[in-house]
Design a protein around this motif. Structure first.
Motif, PDB file in Angstrom:
ATOM      1  N   TYR A   1       1.060  -1.026  -0.367  1.00  0.00           N
ATOM      2  CA  TYR A   1       0.612  -0.143  -0.074  1.00  0.00           C
ATOM      3  C   TYR A   1       0.720   1.190  -0.093  1.00  0.00           C
ATOM      4  O   TYR A   1       0.532   2.158  -0.853  1.00  0.00           O
ATOM      5  CB  TYR A   1      -1.309  -0.207   1.468  1.00  0.00           C
ATOM      6  CG  TYR A   1      -2.132  -1.142   0.786  1.00  0.00           C
ATOM      7  CD1 TYR A   1      -2.623  -0.975   0.345  1.00  0.00           C
ATOM      8  CD2 TYR A   1      -2.142  -2.122   2.325  1.00  0.00           C
ATOM      9  CE1 TYR A   1      -4.255  -1.971   0.129  1.00  0.00           C
ATOM     10  CE2 TYR A   1      -2.582  -3.718   1.292  1.00  0.00           C
ATOM     11  CZ  TYR A   1      -3.136  -3.180   0.295  1.00  0.00           C
ATOM     12  OH  TYR A   1      -4.323  -4.183   0.207  1.00  0.00           O
TER      13      TYR A   1
ATOM     14  N   ALA B   1       2.447   1.871  -3.469  1.00  0.00           N
ATOM     15  CA  ALA B   1       1.113   2.166  -4.481  1.00  0.00           C
ATOM     16  C   ALA B   1       0.874   3.463  -4.157  1.00  0.00           C
ATOM     17  O   ALA B   1       0.535   4.511  -5.207  1.00  0.00           O
ATOM     18  CB  ALA B   1      -0.148   0.948  -4.373  1.00  0.00           C
TER      19      ALA B   1
ATOM     20  N   LEU C   1      -4.210   5.629   1.103  1.00  0.00           N
ATOM     21  CA  LEU C   1      -3.361   4.436   1.177  1.00  0.00           C
ATOM     22  C   LEU C   1      -2.660   4.267   1.815  1.00  0.00           C
ATOM     23  O   LEU C   1      -2.349   3.041   2.860  1.00  0.00           O
ATOM     24  CB  LEU C   1      -2.774   4.118  -0.495  1.00  0.00           C
ATOM     25  CG  LEU C   1      -3.710   4.234  -1.247  1.00  0.00           C
ATOM     26  CD1 LEU C   1      -2.455   4.334  -2.791  1.00  0.00           C
ATOM     27  CD2 LEU C   1      -4.019   2.607  -1.601  1.00  0.00           C
TER      28      LEU C   1
ATOM     29  N   ILE D   1      -4.589   2.977   5.497  1.00  0.00           N
ATOM     30  CA  ILE D   1      -4.733   1.839   5.175  1.00  0.00           C
ATOM     31  C   ILE D   1      -3.425   0.633   5.499  1.00  0.00           C
ATOM     32  O   ILE D   1      -3.394   0.308   5.873  1.00  0.00           O
ATOM     33  CB  ILE D   1      -4.732   0.838   3.710  1.00  0.00           C
ATOM     34  CG1 ILE D   1      -6.188   1.310   3.618  1.00  0.00           C
ATOM     35  CG2 ILE D   1      -5.160  -0.165   4.137  1.00  0.00           C
ATOM     36  CD1 ILE D   1      -6.737   1.164   1.306  1.00  0.00           C
ATOM     37  N   ALA D   2      -1.985   1.369   5.101  1.00  0.00           N
ATOM     38  CA  ALA D   2      -0.915   0.709   5.120  1.00  0.00           C
ATOM     39  C   ALA D   2      -0.469   0.560   6.630  1.00  0.00           C
ATOM     40  O   ALA D   2       0.201  -0.273   7.428  1.00  0.00           O
ATOM     41  CB  ALA D   2       0.292   1.691   4.944  1.00  0.00           C
TER      42      ALA D   2
END
Lengths: 218, 313
Positions: free
Chosen positions: A9, A12, A39, A42-43
């Motif tokens: 992530y 990305a 992102l 999320i990581a």
């Protein structure tokens, strides 16, 4: 590599961030910033679950709500009020700025591969996460260098902040919750002060073009 | 023997009908999104038949190149259709070099431009000049992506690069997605679709491809239109081939399933192009390089992955 690896992530996020210098539209840039930050959130959440540190989960939630949604919305509102939708750009055309940030993405991978990184027990982040963090910092720098509007300068600064956060997240087991919340508060206050400053600059100079701020005005 | 015959039959059907159906699908999608019923899917075929029946008008200044150009372009495109692996099942030579394929595409473009210049009209000349600019911008984007996969496989043969037995690339969906997107974006530019060129307009300020073929009529125009549609279909096929390899489960699927996905994918992308053309506007000519830059970006990222992948070995 499986989908629960936080490194995917952050990489990305670094790749999406490299697309930002390619567009001069403030709205598109804010969308990209929102995606990048989401992102990163999320990581952060995956790191929190992986290390069983649930304070970090709260940080992830804060990032997702405040930084990924709140800040873009407030900057969008600011740009709407100031009636600016497109940066003129300076020094480097937008496509070239995007390509150079991609080259720097590559460079940061080669830089971090030989960097003596702290070895964290119980997983920790590898050099890929560090590369993503450094690349985010580079991208933020390029964004700040090649833009003229004050809003874009704030965006570049926010991307740099994301990069520093990603570097810290992947190289340590996450910072203590209080430090993290302090940083978050700083960022929020920074954006707010930046917004107020932009209004002030607009009022006294009738534009928010930082390249023209060298002219004196009585 | 029987299977070889059916393979050729299937391939010929694809070459003849796929471009027409792809064009029809794009037009149908656009029409449906504008609340119109739209022309039937085979309308491009009817148009071609109609054009073939019409007589041709030629300007006095033309030498033979104008008419020769469309024939050479078609022959060249049919050659590419035979060489390039844009379908899973097709007869073809034992090797398909990337450079050969991409420079055959460039040859077609060169003859289209020569034909436009030969027509002697001012429109043809500026269309050719714009096309030359576009091709200059888009060529590195399309080529670099495939070269970066080629660097990972250690071969410039597209058949080897896209071979499903090449398991070393099955674990890296990222590079396939990037190359597929790069080729798809390059295709929008190559086949003069919406954000770069409007295929339906005849306003002189905006035309690129249409300006070049303005003087063509009758059978000549039919040949050019068909060549153009075939070029778009081949490039769509190549990007579908890349996208397919990004999905790990397709690597071990039955060959028949792979072929089916390939064909469906081409039409799915055609629908996507139709949707994209309905919601986007044509870019200002000066903004076009910014759009093409995204295609080059995808290729650059793919080449970074390739370099990184080689460095890690």
């Amino acid at each position: 590599m499986n989908a629960s690896n936080p490194e995917i992530y952050v990489i990305a996020a670094a790749i999406v961030a490299t697309l930002m210098p390619g567009s001069l539209h403030i709205r598109v840039n804010l969308w990209f910033y929102g995606i990048v930050t989401f992102l990163v959130a999320i990581a952060t959440a995956l790191t929190a679950i992986g290390h069983a540190e649930f304070g970090l989960l709260g940080v992830a939630l804060l990032i997702a709500v405040l930084k990924a949604v709140g800040i873009p919305l407030s900057l969008l509102w600011t740009s709407g009020r100031l009636n600016v939708s497109r940066d003129k750009g300076c020094f480097l055309p937008a496509p070239l700025a995007m390509h150079s940030s991609i080259l720097l993405l590559g460079a940061s991978f080669f830089l971090t591969k030989d960097l003596p990184l702290p070895v964290v027990e119980n997983g920790g982040g590898g050099w890929l996460g560090a590369a993503a963090g450094i690349s985010l910092i580079f991208t933020g720098l390029i964004l700040m260098l090649t833009r003229r509007l004050a809003i874009s300068q704030i965006l570049g600064f926010l991307i740099i902040e994301n990069g520093i956060f990603v570097f810290a997240l992947t190289q340590t087991r996450g910072m203590p919750l209080f430090v993290e919340m302090g940083v978050m508060l700083d960022v929020l206050v920074g954006v707010m002060i930046g917004g107020v400053l932009i209004f002030k600059i607009q009022k006294s100079f009738e534009h928010i073009d930082v390249a023209q701020l060298t002219d004196l005005r009585d | 023997m029987n299977s070889a015959l059916s393979l050729w039959l299937f391939y010929l059907l694809c070459v003849v009908f796929a471009p027409i159906l792809v064009l029809g699908t794009i037009r149908k999608t656009k029409a449906r999104l504008q609340n119109r019923i739209g022309p039937p899917l085979l309308q491009p075929l009817f148009d071609l038949v109609k054009l073939c029946r019409k007589s041709e008008t030629l300007s006095k200044t033309m030498c033979g190149i104008f008419r020769l150009a469309s024939v050479i372009s078609l022959a060249d495109m049919l050659l590419i259709a035979w060489i390039a692996p844009w379908l899973c099942y097709k007869p073809g030579p034992d090797s398909a070099d990337i450079f050969l394929i991409f420079y055959l595409f460039a040859l077609t473009r060169m003859f289209t431009m020569l034909g436009a210049l030969d027509s002697g009209s001012a429109f043809g000349a500026f269309g050719a000049s714009r096309e030359a600019t576009l091709s200059l911008l888009v060529e590195p984007a399309a080529l670099l992506g495939f070269i970066s996969i080629g660097a990972l496989t250690g071969s410039s043969d597209l058949l080897q690069i896209l071979s499903f037995s090449n398991a070393q690339l099955s674990g890296s969906p990222g590079i396939w997605l990037l190359v597929g997107t790069a080729v798809l974006l390059a295709n929008l530019v190559e086949s003069s679709r919406m954000p770069v060129d409007d295929p339906t307009t005849h306003l002189e300020l905006t035309m690129v491809h249409e300006a070049m073929i303005l003087e063509a009529s009758g059978r000549n125009l039919a040949l050019i239109e068909y060549t153009h549609a075939l070029r778009m279909t081949i490039l769509l096929g190549l990007s579908v081939q890349c996208f397919m390899r990004a999905i790990p489960s397709i690597w071990n699927a039955e060959p028949a399933v792979q072929g089916l996905i390939n064909l469906t994918g081409i039409f799915f992308l055609a629908v996507l192009i139709g949707i994209f053309e309905s919601i986007s506007v044509k870019l200002q000519w000066r903004k076009v390089p910014e759009f093409i830059a995204y295609s080059l970006t995808m290729s650059l990222l793919a080449s970074l992955i390739a370099i990184g992948g080689r460095a890690m070995k």
